[in-house]
Enzyme design. Structure first.
Site, PDB file in Angstrom:
ATOM      1  N   GLN A   1       0.844  -1.194   0.000  1.00  0.00           N
ATOM      2  CA  GLN A   1       0.000   0.000   0.000  1.00  0.00           C
ATOM      3  C   GLN A   1       0.882   1.248   0.000  1.00  0.00           C
ATOM      4  O   GLN A   1       1.729   1.423   0.880  1.00  0.00           O
ATOM      5  CB  GLN A   1      -0.912   0.016   1.221  1.00  0.00           C
ATOM      6  CG  GLN A   1      -1.917   1.159   1.194  1.00  0.00           C
ATOM      7  CD  GLN A   1      -2.592   1.348   2.537  1.00  0.00           C
ATOM      8  OE1 GLN A   1      -1.933   1.668   3.519  1.00  0.00           O
ATOM      9  NE2 GLN A   1      -3.897   1.157   2.588  1.00  0.00           N
TER      10      GLN A   1
ATOM     11  N   ARG B   1      -7.815   1.846  -1.970  1.00  0.00           N
ATOM     12  CA  ARG B   1      -8.558   1.854  -0.709  1.00  0.00           C
ATOM     13  C   ARG B   1      -9.218   3.212  -0.505  1.00  0.00           C
ATOM     14  O   ARG B   1      -8.588   4.256  -0.688  1.00  0.00           O
ATOM     15  CB  ARG B   1      -7.615   1.556   0.463  1.00  0.00           C
ATOM     16  CG  ARG B   1      -8.363   1.206   1.749  1.00  0.00           C
ATOM     17  CD  ARG B   1      -7.432   0.905   2.911  1.00  0.00           C
ATOM     18  NE  ARG B   1      -8.038  -0.097   3.794  1.00  0.00           N
ATOM     19  CZ  ARG B   1      -7.780  -0.221   5.095  1.00  0.00           C
ATOM     20  NH1 ARG B   1      -6.927   0.602   5.687  1.00  0.00           N
ATOM     21  NH2 ARG B   1      -8.355  -1.161   5.809  1.00  0.00           N
TER      22      ARG B   1
ATOM     23  N   TYR C   1      -5.727  11.031   4.180  1.00  0.00           N
ATOM     24  CA  TYR C   1      -4.392  11.317   3.667  1.00  0.00           C
ATOM     25  C   TYR C   1      -4.522  12.036   2.318  1.00  0.00           C
ATOM     26  O   TYR C   1      -5.622  12.385   1.896  1.00  0.00           O
ATOM     27  CB  TYR C   1      -3.576  10.030   3.601  1.00  0.00           C
ATOM     28  CG  TYR C   1      -3.360   9.428   4.975  1.00  0.00           C
ATOM     29  CD1 TYR C   1      -2.569  10.076   5.928  1.00  0.00           C
ATOM     30  CD2 TYR C   1      -3.975   8.227   5.354  1.00  0.00           C
ATOM     31  CE1 TYR C   1      -2.392   9.556   7.201  1.00  0.00           C
ATOM     32  CE2 TYR C   1      -3.793   7.704   6.634  1.00  0.00           C
ATOM     33  CZ  TYR C   1      -3.004   8.378   7.554  1.00  0.00           C
ATOM     34  OH  TYR C   1      -2.843   7.866   8.818  1.00  0.00           O
TER      35      TYR C   1
ATOM     36  N   GLY D   1      -7.804  -6.358  10.492  1.00  0.00           N
ATOM     37  CA  GLY D   1      -6.611  -5.746  11.035  1.00  0.00           C
ATOM     38  C   GLY D   1      -6.368  -6.176  12.466  1.00  0.00           C
ATOM     39  O   GLY D   1      -5.461  -6.942  12.766  1.00  0.00           O
ATOM     40  N   ARG D   2      -7.211  -5.699  13.382  1.00  0.00           N
ATOM     41  CA  ARG D   2      -6.991  -5.951  14.809  1.00  0.00           C
ATOM     42  C   ARG D   2      -6.942  -7.443  15.137  1.00  0.00           C
ATOM     43  O   ARG D   2      -6.040  -7.905  15.842  1.00  0.00           O
ATOM     44  CB  ARG D   2      -8.073  -5.233  15.625  1.00  0.00           C
ATOM     45  CG  ARG D   2      -7.954  -3.719  15.584  1.00  0.00           C
ATOM     46  CD  ARG D   2      -9.128  -3.015  16.221  1.00  0.00           C
ATOM     47  NE  ARG D   2     -10.368  -3.173  15.463  1.00  0.00           N
ATOM     48  CZ  ARG D   2     -11.514  -2.581  15.781  1.00  0.00           C
ATOM     49  NH1 ARG D   2     -11.591  -1.802  16.846  1.00  0.00           N
ATOM     50  NH2 ARG D   2     -12.583  -2.757  15.050  1.00  0.00           N
TER      51      ARG D   2
END
Length: 371
Positions: free
Chosen positions: A100, A227, A180, A320-321
């Site tokens: 990414q 994404r 971002y 993710g987590r």
């Protein structure tokens, strides 16, 4: 788990299952120089599986693109061997790795950007943070990009994509989410420009288009993903009509025939859950506008992942987590085994502890051992 554990064609590759490792900024590079560390290779290798997809944590494309001390980047030759080790560790177990690529934009600090002001489409009040040697600190004042500077940033995306190819990765993902730089151009809360990159949505997606085309020029469309985070709150981002904006974004991206579209559900803000029982919404309104594979991310467990794939709203689900503390997460989900709890205190930097030391499942493993 009948749907989650079936083959799926994603761009150039056929995956064995639909459980994807989400990109997570874990800040484990060697300093100075953002050198990918051996423990990163261990972490990614542990989470690889035959025919599984891993998306590798927000890799900054230049010094001014950086936001977090210790986070990944790929802009100089000294980083190459570390990235090759990560790609090799994933491939050794039959997995696929997409890197990414990210530019942090205004989410940065002069300590991270080489002393220059962070950049953005426009100057809009922002109370975000960056991570420096002093920990999380308020972001430095940002400035608006001059239009003649934009091609240089697009070229940095292209060069980073080429570096990823040379290091042995299988594809790249453009980070267009979480407030971002790419996201700052897309959303009208942060883009107040009046030139060819601002105003109507057709102009606001121009930066996205050019970045995507730069990645495609290196990889081909079938090895490029994007994404996005419709209605996401991370990074102080906002849009006056997110459903219309991101439906258009999905239509634009569909025209490229990309490997996939990766969508963060708005119930998640960074590593926090905002709405525990909020059902997925973003993928539902994007599905009619994007004909390729959709990866859903944000707040899923095994049952809800199976449900969203079975419903056809998404084709794969990124974790993710739960993946942070369960290196064999696909196996555990498939066999409905207990999950080891994740350790939030270790998310943002540290050493091997609660990063690459989580054990795979065994009948004697107690879930509390790795807390």
């Amino acid at each position: 788990m009948a749907h989650l554990f079936t083959l799926k064609k994603v761009g150039a590759y056929t995956l064995s299952h639909r459980v994807v490792l989400a990109p997570m900024t874990r800040m484990r590079t060697i300093q100075p120089g953002d050198i990918p560390s051996p423990m990163m290779a261990d972490f990614y290798g542990q989470r690889a599986s035959e025919g599984g997809l891993e998306i590798i944590e927000g890799v900054s494309i230049s010094v001014p693109a950086r936001s977090y001390l210790g986070a990944a980047s790929f802009y100089h030759d000294g980083q190459t061997e570390g990235w090759k080790a990560i790609a090799n560790a994933i491939h050794a177990k039959g997995g696929r790795a997409f890197m990414q690529l990210i530019h942090g934009g205004r989410q940065s600090h002069v300590d991270m950007t080489g002393g220059v002001a962070p950049v953005a489409p426009s100057v809009v009040p922002f109370e975000g943070v960056a991570f420096t040697k002093d920990g999380f600190v308020p972001a430095s004042p940002h400035r608006a990009l001059e239009i003649e500077e934009i091609p240089g940033i697009i070229e940095e995306f292209r060069v980073a994509a080429q570096r990823a190819l040379d290091a042995g990765f299988d594809g790249v993902e453009l980070h267009g989410a979480n407030g971002y730089l790419v996201d700052q151009f897309i959303q009208d809360g942060t883009n107040k420009r009046t030139d060819a990159y601002g105003g109507p949505i057709e102009n606001r997606v121009r930066f996205l288009r050019e970045a995507v085309e730069a990645l495609i020029s290196v990889w081909g469309a079938d090895r490029v993903g994007v994404r996005i985070s419709p209605s996401g709150q991370w990074g102080g981002i906002s849009d006056s009509n997110p459903e219309a904006t991101f439906s258009y974004v999905a239509q634009v991206l569909d025209g490229y025939k990309l490997a996939y579209l990766h969508v963060i559900e708005p119930r998640i803000k960074g590593d926090d859950t905002l709405h525990e029982d909020h059902p997925p919404v973003a993928v539902k309104y994007l599905r009619p506008h994007f004909s390729g594979p959709i990866i859903a991310a944000g707040g899923f467990d095994g049952a809800s992942a199976e449900a969203i794939v079975a419903a056809g709203d998404a084709d794969l689900v990124a974790f993710g987590r739960h993946f942070s503390s369960n290196p064999d997460l696909p196996y555990r989900l498939q066999h409905k085994l207990p999950l080891t709890p994740y350790v939030r205190a270790a998310f943002w930097g540290g050493d091997e502890k609660h990063y690459s030391d989580f054990p795979a499942w065994s009948p004697t493993l107690e879930p509390t051992e790795a807390e």
